[in-house]
Design an enzyme around this catalytic site. Structure first.
Site, short mmCIF file in Angstrom:
data_model
loop_
_atom_site.label_atom_id
_atom_site.label_comp_id
_atom_site.label_asym_id
_atom_site.label_seq_id
_atom_site.Cartn_x
_atom_site.Cartn_y
_atom_site.Cartn_z
N ALA A 56 0.85 -1.20 0.00
CA ALA A 56 0.00 0.00 0.00
C ALA A 56 0.88 1.24 0.00
CB ALA A 56 -0.91 -0.01 1.22
N ASN A 57 0.27 2.40 0.10
CA ASN A 57 1.04 3.65 0.25
C ASN A 57 0.27 4.58 1.18
OD1 ASN A 57 -0.77 5.41 -1.39
ND2 ASN A 57 -0.17 3.96 -3.00
N ARG A 58 0.83 5.75 1.42
CA ARG A 58 0.29 6.62 2.48
C ARG A 58 -0.85 7.53 2.02
NH1 ARG A 58 3.67 6.17 6.72
NH2 ARG A 58 5.84 5.63 6.24
N SER A 59 -1.35 7.36 0.82
CA SER A 59 -2.41 8.26 0.36
C SER A 59 -3.65 8.13 1.25
CB SER A 59 -2.77 7.93 -1.09
OG SER A 59 -3.95 8.59 -1.45
N ALA A 118 -3.27 7.42 -5.79
CA ALA A 118 -1.87 7.00 -5.75
C ALA A 118 -1.89 5.50 -6.06
CB ALA A 118 -1.28 7.27 -4.38
#
Ligand code: CTP
Length: 403
Positions: A211-214, A277
């Protein structure tokens, strides 16, 4: 209360139809508008500032060179502190001044200084209306974006002559004002928009994912802003913890591949804003069962495959929306990287932002963006994500209304 809270600047020019302006003031106020009147010198020969002031419950502005009025409000503020300017009656003389940008009295100076929509209700003798200069001036004013209501056919109050030149009735002017203000409020009415937002989750196994921090805050705010301007919005959101925006159709997806197919199913659209993102890679073969650690063994390598680029796919699609916006999350060379993405992805605008951890943009409530278009670059100040969203929605609306 169709005009609730709307501020109308009413310019009354000198003509016999000025008596109808008194009723117009009442009708506008009945619908919840506030009315600030400006009277030309000639208008005061037909009706009194006292009557206009009493009906409008406002100071009546009459003089460009009044020291008190200029100190109090000033013609520039008069021109701006309103939602709509109505000129009723608009005389041939005032229309001529408007068409030529003359500004030698308060009414004409305000009309030149305003950046608000202007609705004129002409009233004059039919021969004056049909005279070549008036024909030319009204064509110029229409080309300048001035809105007209009337004049109507009928008998003239003073001469009994019949023809076109009678001012529209107060209720017709009110109806035109309501229509005009609602189209101004909703410049994207009838347009369809697709917005992506949030991160994507790419499964490694049933319990783990990449995942990512969006946070989805910026994308959701853009979907809400486009809807506020009247667009019919489909928001395709990756996994986020924030609420679905009101007035927007929200579809929830997990992976980039799901996001792509949801975007393609939402076509056709006029506008696409790709804010998500999207994970660049997915795990080639995500495990059906939870991967167990093997004591003493090194972990199995994660094999990655590239995800489809949703923005690029749309930017080059046979059903490409008329206006495509991409985001560029950068930590260095923001402008150069943004420009490269504009071309490579077939976007009309790239909104580049600096997502270096020190900026706090990722997951935060504020954003500082650079708008990169083919015809130029604009650096926006540090703004709340809601403000960035509304500015972007207005920028998009301006592109649609200027063509
Ligand atoms: N985007 C997309 N699909 C992808 C990757 C990105 O639709 N698979 C979109 C994003 O929504 C964004 C834009 O492309 O509008 C730019 O994304 P960004 O991550 O900044 O750029 P990348 O193309 O991934 O390039 P890089 O990671 O090299 O910066």
């Amino acid at each position: 209360m169709e005009l609730h809270g709307k501020r109308i600047l009413l310019i009354i020019a000198g003509g016999i139809a000025a008596y109808k302006s008194l009723d117009l003031i009442r009708r506008l106020r009945e619908r919840g508008a506030s009315v600030r009147p400006v009277m030309s010198r000639a208008a005061q020969e037909f009706i009194t500032p006292l009557a206009v002031g009493a009906l409008s419950a406002s100071h009546v502005y009459t003089d460009l060179f009044s020291r008190e009025d200029e100190q109090d409000v000033g013609h520039i503020r008069l021109a701006r502190e309103c939602d709509l300017v109505i000129v009723a009656p608009a005389t041939a003389d005032l229309m001529a001044k408007m068409a030529h940008g003359l500004a030698d009295d308060l009414a004409s100076a305000v009309l030149l200084a305003t950046d608000r929509p202007v609705l004129v209700a002409p009233a004059m003798n039919p021969v004056m209306w049909n005279a070549a200069p008036t024909r030319r001036n009204s064509a110029v004013l229409k080309a300048d974006g001035i809105h007209f209501i009337g004049p109507m056919k009928g008998e003239m109050a003073e001469s009994g002559e019949a023809g076109t030149g009678r001012m529209a009735e107060p209720l017709e002017i009110v109806a035109a004002a309501v229509t005009l203000l609602s189209s101004q409020d909703k410049p994207l009415a009838g347009k369809r928009a697709i917005v992506t937002s949030g991160p994507t989750h790419e499964p490694i196994d049933p319990v783990r994912y990449i995942a990512n921090r969006s946070s989805g805050k910026q994308g959701h705010a853009i979907a809400a802003a486009l809807a506020k301007l009247g667009a019919e919005v489909t928001l395709i959101s990756g996994p986020v913890t924030i609420a679905d925006p009101a007035g927007v159709k929200t579809l929830h997806v997990e992976t980039a591949q799901e996001m792509l197919s949801a975007v393609l199913s939402a076509l056709p659209a006029d506008i696409a804003v790709m804010v998500a993102a999207v994970a660049d890679w997915r795990v080639t073969a995500s495990a059906g069962q939870k991967i167990k650690k093997q004591p003493g063994e090194p972990p199995a390598p994660l094999l990655l495959a590239e995800n489809p680029d949703i923005l690029k796919t749309l930017g080059h699609h046979a059903q490409r929306p008329a206006f495509v916006v991409g985001f560029a999350a950068e930590t260095q060379d923001i402008e150069a990287n943004g420009r490269r993405k504009l071309d490579a992805k077939g976007a009309d605008i790239i909104i580049a932002n600096d997502v270096s951890p020190a900026t706090g943009i990722m997951g935060g409530d504020r954003n500082r963006v650079t708008l990169i278009a083919k015809d130029g670059i604009a650096q926006w100040p540090d703004l709340g994500k809601d403000e960035v969203a509304m500015r972007l929605a207005e920028t998009i609306a301006a592109r649609f209304t200027s063509v």
